[in-house]
Design an enzyme around this catalytic site. Structure first.
Site, PDB file in Angstrom:
ATOM      1  CG  LEU A  14      -2.176   0.791   1.186  1.00  0.00           C
ATOM      2  CD1 LEU A  14      -3.001   0.488  -0.051  1.00  0.00           C
ATOM      3  CD2 LEU A  14      -3.010   0.535   2.426  1.00  0.00           C
ATOM      4  CG  HIS A  15       3.149   1.992  -3.510  1.00  0.00           C
ATOM      5  ND1 HIS A  15       2.921   2.815  -4.583  1.00  0.00           N
ATOM      6  CD2 HIS A  15       3.008   0.730  -3.977  1.00  0.00           C
ATOM      7  CE1 HIS A  15       2.672   2.089  -5.656  1.00  0.00           C
ATOM      8  NE2 HIS A  15       2.718   0.820  -5.310  1.00  0.00           N
ATOM      9  CG  MET A  16       1.598   8.296  -4.370  1.00  0.00           C
ATOM     10  SD  MET A  16       0.970   9.395  -3.108  1.00  0.00           S
ATOM     11  CE  MET A  16       2.344  10.478  -2.954  1.00  0.00           C
ATOM     12  CB  ALA A  19      -2.141   4.916  -0.444  1.00  0.00           C
TER      13      ALA A  19
END
Length: 85
Positions: A14-16, A19
């Site tokens: 769950l990164h940029m 997210a």
């Protein structure tokens, strides 16, 4: 309040980008939605909240919904997260 624990089963965690997509989906819901990872509780309607504690792939997270449409919103968010790429 309803909650469900799942495994974040995408390749990147769950990164940029994921997210941001999650925040967009959560903002379509009327419930208050929290993502719990270890000791950290993140507001799913806040990108900064989620990015403060990145979730790596394969980790367990709990989605907690509270509100008028909590059960439908929980299903919506769980389905969304399990289909993240």
């Amino acid at each position: 309040m309803v909650c469900r624990t799942i495994i974040l089963d995408n390749e990147t965690g769950l990164h940029m980008r994921p997210a941001g997509l999650l925040v967009g989906e959560a903002n379509k819901c009327r419930s208050h939605i929290m993502l719990i990872h270890g000791e950290h509780k993140m507001n799913c309607k806040s990108l900064m909240s989620i990015l403060a504690f990145p979730v790596p792939p394969g980790d367990e997270v709990t989605i907690e919904c509270e509100g008028e449409d909590e059960e439908q919103d929980l299903e919506r968010i769980v389905d969304f997260i399990t289909h993240l790429e």
